[in-house]
Write a protein that holds these residues in place. Sequence first.
Motif, PDB file in Angstrom:
ATOM      1  N   TYR A 185      48.824  12.327  39.449  1.00 37.08           N
ATOM      2  CA  TYR A 185      49.929  12.507  40.176  1.00 37.08           C
ATOM      3  C   TYR A 185      49.760  12.064  41.696  1.00 37.08           C
ATOM      4  O   TYR A 185      48.821  12.547  42.212  1.00 37.08           O
TER       5      TYR A 185
ATOM      6  N   CYS B 257      45.778  14.767  36.289  1.00 37.69           N
ATOM      7  CA  CYS B 257      46.226  15.597  35.576  1.00 37.69           C
ATOM      8  C   CYS B 257      45.549  15.900  34.216  1.00 37.69           C
ATOM      9  O   CYS B 257      45.600  16.821  33.641  1.00 37.69           O
TER      10      CYS B 257
ATOM     11  N   ILE C 104      54.449  13.987  34.382  1.00 38.10           N
ATOM     12  CA  ILE C 104      53.229  14.386  35.146  1.00 38.10           C
ATOM     13  C   ILE C 104      52.419  14.834  34.270  1.00 38.10           C
ATOM     14  O   ILE C 104      51.074  14.394  34.514  1.00 38.10           O
TER      15      ILE C 104
END
Length: 141
Positions: free
Chosen positions: A101, A116, A95
């Motif tokens: 995400y 992210c 992630i």
Amino acid sequence: VPNVANLVLKDFPSLKNEKYVAYIGRPSYQKNTFFLHDIVKNIVEKIPNFKVILVGVGFHSPDLEKLKDLIKLNNLQKNLILIDWISQEEALSIIGNSYFYLSVSRYEGLLLLKPCHWENHLYYQKYQVTLTVLTTIEMVF
């Protein structure tokens, strides 16, 4: 909770220099993975190198075989990557090194597209992949 952007992809070094979207959820009705497949299929028509890493193909994944068949049928093996059940740290590293995400779960809130690598959080209504999202994805990929 560790800063996910600083976690190293020790078990997935090939992802380190890749541009991808992260998704966590076992292939099942609840996690809405067929909808995820449809999103990937539609985006790939416009952006062929678009990639989603699906983490969490565990022991109880009732739709796994059907999802694998759809991926193969639509030639999305390089665009929708399935990763088995892994540790929390490994999942967080995937992630943290992703550009977004994405969550499309039926029961866990609205469609979420969270950058992210950037500070702002972008939220989009469920079942809409807007021009803004596509423009952002085009800039990334």
